[in-house]
Write a protein that holds these residues in place. Sequence first.
Motif, PDB file in Angstrom:
ATOM      1  N   LEU A 135      19.937  14.662 -10.266  1.00  0.00           N
ATOM      2  CA  LEU A 135      20.154  15.387 -11.517  1.00  0.00           C
ATOM      3  C   LEU A 135      19.401  14.607 -12.579  1.00  0.00           C
ATOM      4  CD1 LEU A 135      21.786  17.693 -12.890  1.00  0.00           C
ATOM      5  CD2 LEU A 135      23.571  16.010 -13.316  1.00  0.00           C
ATOM      6  N   HIS A 136      18.394  15.247 -13.172  1.00  0.00           N
ATOM      7  CA  HIS A 136      17.461  14.510 -14.024  1.00  0.00           C
ATOM      8  C   HIS A 136      17.603  14.898 -15.491  1.00  0.00           C
ATOM      9  CE1 HIS A 136      13.899  12.758 -15.719  1.00  0.00           C
ATOM     10  NE2 HIS A 136      13.408  13.951 -16.023  1.00  0.00           N
ATOM     11  N   GLY A 137      17.803  13.873 -16.308  1.00  0.00           N
ATOM     12  CA  GLY A 137      17.611  13.978 -17.748  1.00  0.00           C
ATOM     13  C   GLY A 137      18.564  14.907 -18.466  1.00  0.00           C
ATOM     14  N   PRO A 138      18.362  15.001 -19.793  1.00  0.00           N
ATOM     15  CA  PRO A 138      19.258  15.830 -20.606  1.00  0.00           C
ATOM     16  C   PRO A 138      19.209  17.303 -20.200  1.00  0.00           C
ATOM     17  CG  PRO A 138      17.810  14.462 -21.986  1.00  0.00           C
ATOM     18  CD  PRO A 138      17.324  14.325 -20.577  1.00  0.00           C
ATOM     19  N   ALA A 139      18.085  17.742 -19.666  1.00  0.00           N
ATOM     20  CA  ALA A 139      17.985  19.148 -19.260  1.00  0.00           C
ATOM     21  C   ALA A 139      18.677  19.401 -17.929  1.00  0.00           C
ATOM     22  CB  ALA A 139      16.509  19.567 -19.173  1.00  0.00           C
ATOM     23  N   GLN A 140      19.123  18.323 -17.279  1.00  0.00           N
ATOM     24  CA  GLN A 140      19.889  18.424 -16.051  1.00  0.00           C
ATOM     25  C   GLN A 140      19.174  19.222 -14.965  1.00  0.00           C
ATOM     26  OE1 GLN A 140      23.475  19.850 -17.912  1.00  0.00           O
ATOM     27  NE2 GLN A 140      24.285  17.771 -18.010  1.00  0.00           N
ATOM     28  N   THR A 185      17.884   9.540 -13.908  1.00  0.00           N
ATOM     29  CA  THR A 185      18.154  10.472 -12.812  1.00  0.00           C
ATOM     30  C   THR A 185      19.360   9.975 -12.010  1.00  0.00           C
ATOM     31  OG1 THR A 185      15.832  11.109 -12.664  1.00  0.00           O
ATOM     32  CG2 THR A 185      17.194  11.496 -10.722  1.00  0.00           C
ATOM     33  N   LEU A 186      20.385  10.804 -11.985  1.00  0.00           N
ATOM     34  CA  LEU A 186      21.605  10.477 -11.238  1.00  0.00           C
ATOM     35  C   LEU A 186      21.490  11.004  -9.810  1.00  0.00           C
ATOM     36  CD1 LEU A 186      24.679   9.618 -11.173  1.00  0.00           C
ATOM     37  CD2 LEU A 186      25.173  11.997 -11.789  1.00  0.00           C
ATOM     38  N   VAL A 187      21.697  10.137  -8.834  1.00  0.00           N
ATOM     39  CA  VAL A 187      21.847  10.614  -7.460  1.00  0.00           C
ATOM     40  C   VAL A 187      23.324  10.963  -7.289  1.00  0.00           C
ATOM     41  CG1 VAL A 187      21.504  10.133  -5.026  1.00  0.00           C
ATOM     42  CG2 VAL A 187      20.033   9.036  -6.721  1.00  0.00           C
ATOM     43  N   GLY A 221       0.772  -1.237   0.000  1.00  0.00           N
ATOM     44  CA  GLY A 221       0.000   0.000   0.000  1.00  0.00           C
ATOM     45  C   GLY A 221       0.801   1.284   0.000  1.00  0.00           C
ATOM     46  N   LEU A 222       2.110   1.199  -0.185  1.00  0.00           N
ATOM     47  CA  LEU A 222       2.915   2.420  -0.206  1.00  0.00           C
ATOM     48  C   LEU A 222       3.152   2.866  -1.651  1.00  0.00           C
ATOM     49  CD1 LEU A 222       5.548   1.625   2.569  1.00  0.00           C
ATOM     50  CD2 LEU A 222       3.416   2.909   2.757  1.00  0.00           C
ATOM     51  N   ARG A 223       3.495   4.140  -1.781  1.00  0.00           N
ATOM     52  CA  ARG A 223       3.819   4.690  -3.097  1.00  0.00           C
ATOM     53  C   ARG A 223       5.235   5.257  -3.023  1.00  0.00           C
ATOM     54  NH1 ARG A 223       1.196   6.644  -7.691  1.00  0.00           N
ATOM     55  NH2 ARG A 223       2.278   8.386  -8.687  1.00  0.00           N
ATOM     56  N   PRO A 224       6.216   4.413  -3.256  1.00  0.00           N
ATOM     57  CA  PRO A 224       7.600   4.863  -3.093  1.00  0.00           C
ATOM     58  C   PRO A 224       8.058   5.804  -4.200  1.00  0.00           C
ATOM     59  CG  PRO A 224       7.547   2.588  -3.851  1.00  0.00           C
ATOM     60  CD  PRO A 224       6.122   2.982  -3.584  1.00  0.00           C
ATOM     61  N   VAL A 225       9.090   6.569  -3.889  1.00  0.00           N
ATOM     62  CA  VAL A 225       9.824   7.307  -4.910  1.00  0.00           C
ATOM     63  C   VAL A 225      10.891   6.362  -5.450  1.00  0.00           C
ATOM     64  CG1 VAL A 225      11.230   9.325  -5.424  1.00  0.00           C
ATOM     65  CG2 VAL A 225       9.479   9.453  -3.632  1.00  0.00           C
ATOM     66  N   TRP A 226      10.955   6.245  -6.767  1.00  0.00           N
ATOM     67  CA  TRP A 226      11.854   5.253  -7.381  1.00  0.00           C
ATOM     68  C   TRP A 226      12.772   5.964  -8.360  1.00  0.00           C
ATOM     69  CZ3 TRP A 226       9.823   0.304 -10.343  1.00  0.00           C
ATOM     70  CH2 TRP A 226      10.863  -0.647 -10.392  1.00  0.00           C
ATOM     71  N   VAL A 227      14.035   5.975  -8.017  1.00  0.00           N
ATOM     72  CA  VAL A 227      15.034   6.709  -8.785  1.00  0.00           C
ATOM     73  C   VAL A 227      15.946   5.718  -9.498  1.00  0.00           C
ATOM     74  CG1 VAL A 227      16.868   8.435  -8.662  1.00  0.00           C
ATOM     75  CG2 VAL A 227      15.002   8.478  -6.985  1.00  0.00           C
ATOM     76  N   ASP A 228      16.209   5.965 -10.769  1.00  0.00           N
ATOM     77  CA  ASP A 228      17.148   5.103 -11.486  1.00  0.00           C
ATOM     78  C   ASP A 228      17.965   5.940 -12.457  1.00  0.00           C
ATOM     79  OD1 ASP A 228      18.374   2.614 -12.090  1.00  0.00           O
ATOM     80  OD2 ASP A 228      17.135   2.412 -13.881  1.00  0.00           O
ATOM     81  N   GLU A 229      19.229   5.594 -12.580  1.00  0.00           N
ATOM     82  CA  GLU A 229      20.111   6.361 -13.450  1.00  0.00           C
ATOM     83  C   GLU A 229      19.796   6.103 -14.927  1.00  0.00           C
ATOM     84  OE1 GLU A 229      24.171   5.776 -12.377  1.00  0.00           O
ATOM     85  OE2 GLU A 229      24.914   7.174 -13.863  1.00  0.00           O
ATOM     86  N   ALA A 230      19.319   4.915 -15.240  1.00  0.00           N
ATOM     87  CA  ALA A 230      19.041   4.571 -16.642  1.00  0.00           C
ATOM     88  C   ALA A 230      17.676   5.119 -17.059  1.00  0.00           C
ATOM     89  CB  ALA A 230      19.060   3.059 -16.812  1.00  0.00           C
ATOM     90  N   PRO A 231      17.506   5.393 -18.362  1.00  0.00           N
ATOM     91  CA  PRO A 231      16.189   5.832 -18.837  1.00  0.00           C
ATOM     92  C   PRO A 231      15.142   4.723 -18.715  1.00  0.00           C
ATOM     93  CG  PRO A 231      17.903   6.205 -20.494  1.00  0.00           C
ATOM     94  CD  PRO A 231      18.520   5.391 -19.413  1.00  0.00           C
ATOM     95  N   ARG A 232      15.563   3.466 -18.866  1.00  0.00           N
ATOM     96  CA  ARG A 232      14.642   2.339 -18.722  1.00  0.00           C
ATOM     97  C   ARG A 232      15.215   1.390 -17.679  1.00  0.00           C
ATOM     98  NH1 ARG A 232      13.138  -0.488 -24.198  1.00  0.00           N
ATOM     99  NH2 ARG A 232      11.063  -0.673 -23.255  1.00  0.00           N
ATOM    100  N   GLY A 233      14.392   0.917 -16.787  1.00  0.00           N
ATOM    101  CA  GLY A 233      14.866   0.062 -15.706  1.00  0.00           C
ATOM    102  C   GLY A 233      15.305  -1.302 -16.188  1.00  0.00           C
TER     103      GLY A 233
END
Lengths: 491, 394
Positions: A112-117, A91-93, A32-44
Amino acid sequence: MSAPLTDPKLPPVVVGAGPAGVRAVQALVAHGLRPVWVDEAPRGGGQIYRQPPPGFTRPAKALYGFEAGRAQALHATLAALLPQVDHRPDTLVWHALPAAPGQPQAGTLSLLHGPAQQQHSLPFGQLLLATGATDRVLPMPGWTLPGVFSLGGAQVALKSQACAIGQRVVFIGTGPLLYLVAWQYMKAGVQVAAVLDNARLADQVAALPDLALQPVVLAKGAWFVAQLAAAGVPVHRGARALRLLPDEAGERLQAVVWTDGVREHTLACDGAALGHGLRSETQLADLLGCAFEWQPLHRAWLPRRDEAGRASARGVYLAGDGAGILGADAAEWAGERAALAMLADRGIAVDAGRVRWLQARLARSTRFRQGLERAFPLPPDWAAQVPDETVICRCEHLTAGELRRVAQDTGAAELSRLKALSRLGMGRCQGRMCGAAAAELLAQATHQPVERVGRLRAQAPVKPIPLLALPVAAAESGPAEAHTAAAGGQA
Amino acid sequence: MNAPALQTPARRLKTDVAIIGGGIVGASAALALRQLGHRVVLLERDLCGSRSSGVNYGGVRRQGRLPVQLPLAQRAHPIWARLPELIGTDGEYRRSGHFKIARSESDMAALEAYADLSRDFDLGLQLLSADQVRAQCGPWLGGAAVGGSLCPEDGQANPRLVSPAFARAAARAGAQVLERHAVHEVVHDGALFHLRAGDGLQVQAPVLLNCAGAWAGALAAQFGEPVPLVSNHPAMAVTEPLPAFLPWSLGVEGGGIYCRQVPSGQLVLGGGQAEPVSADALHTRVAAPTLGTLMQQAIDLLPELRHAQLIRTWSGTEGNLPDRQPVLGPSATTPGLFHGFGFCGAGFQIGPAVGEVLAELVHSGRSSTPIEAFAITRFPSPAAVQTPLPGAHR
């Protein structure tokens, strides 16, 4: 370990969308949680189940072999989860700070997210780090030539971009991945010039009892070897690549010189993939203040964790190869196990039977890993044998000879001191690539066990980021304060 | 050159001088004392130069110091030129020039005023116009400057090399330099100091030098001389290698940012404060917003940096005092105790001279360089002076 629950209002955060991250998020969502999910790759998918970009059409069977089913299942799970999470791909942590004592959150991640940084700051109460691993490379002369890749890099090129690193490729090093990637290259139509495995057949036979704990995995490994042999690929065990030779112009890889222990051979090739197992990506755990300990099994300093995956730092959990190399299957179990710990620490009831089952699987994985270590040991004499002219730190162009000389002249007996005095690991990679080999070299040069030389400490950014992309403080410091600060550092 | 024996502790040591702290001050004092023939034991909690001396910006700068510090700075200046013979490395020391940039007329007026104020000290300051700055530094800096002040013989060095090399040189000269030996207890019996340190080590000496940097305050307080010492953590960052463009170590009038380019092409930048992330301040990190402010200042100053990559940040722990001057000189309460700490982020250049001064104080009881302004008695602690803490004098 830690007292993990800090602020139940903050959603849990998961970094990494490989096998550990997917199963962790799945468990969190299921409760029942809605986590924040961060990944460096565009596709997991992580590294082993890395997805090609949209529009690439190689079938899963060709990309993942035996693991096609697992890969597709994981990708399907991932896709189904995305609407139920706060998804932050590409998105790079790049930074992480623990909170000061008394703060409700446990810490803050800088994204730091995406090409627009775009910059984001993400406070967290609970954080699962499933940051994965990169290759552990033991350098040899010529390894910086164009055409030479790390084993994982060679695999990424093939899987993600459908590119081979050469037309005639040699696979050098040790570890099960060596055979898997060689097989994947062969399946892609690339000529595999040879597999040069440091480990001896005797090592692999001695390891059979532990490896038999995961008979399916063992059988798959044997199958890759058999397939390579059946296709006429030379597989040499107990082999040692000595140097990689450039062409006449000195510009590109042309051959590898190797020894079987009796005599030297020269083998033509235009691509080489090197790897001696993997090393965990532990920078974020380090930045968050997790305690580290020496893990003989992994021959590395790793963040300490309990059997559920709790780190020593408040609110931080660890799973997958980023916390110790146990492979993709174990990563799935560890990810789910850590998520169940996060839930329990929030006061949410979890299935105790499932917890026991996961922990039993993880215990078997650890024993299996011990077998792998026995089957594919690091070449024990690498550090003693690596020639002086071999580049160890590519960013700063430091050779083995220079590092040995600095250690001898200065008495530097710790890796961090060697770094300060030689510039080892001060370039773009920040020691992520050269650190493991440099530790082996320093230990040998100073006649110490490798754990005694310590480790390089992480500093932000985890990977290089453009100056322009950095966030500016909301409250600018006034001129008087700025003046004081400047004087403070300007010795 | 052979590796000096940095870690060969005997369990009980008697010596002439015990030094707490292996930064550039303690290590250069140890070297200078050996040159005067004194037996020395130096105790360092971590590795020599691992806190402030070894991780600072690396500016070797006299320009901008108040006149009260300039005699020390002038004494240090020729020592830097002798580093190879003194410590066996040049430490990447270069007299590249230290340029203080003025971005407004009032900044320029302040630089002119400083040139007047420091005239007696012969720093060789050159006041440059905007055109002259452009001619010397090209388009990188030209747009930001209305002028500035160049001290051609100031410069920069690599603190990671210099500070540990002082400790190694002291060890080669015969000092016992014991790293990884934190001092747990210091007692004075009226004649001798008794130190209890890590690894079961005990040291006895009639003379003690307090060179413990940001951690020196506790020792001073124990001997009835509390000082308002606070920790300071300068935020530092370095870029990827860039084409050579910046000849000088660069400071900004009015403060904010400072930077220099090292031979590998990397640009070292500093400004703002990092945060301690452990209770003992042994580990520090630069927070993202601090870094953002620093990078914005860097881009404002050097617009072509906007697409350069930042590859590493770091900080250290320095000791600051409210009047921004160090404590240097004998204790007012305890014979044989000498202080040398609290350099407020400006100790690197003067460190080697401070070491010599401390050695002189031990050897002859007086300093040939004026240090009255740095006396610990400038901080009022009358009660403590008259009634020392229990246990401090046994």
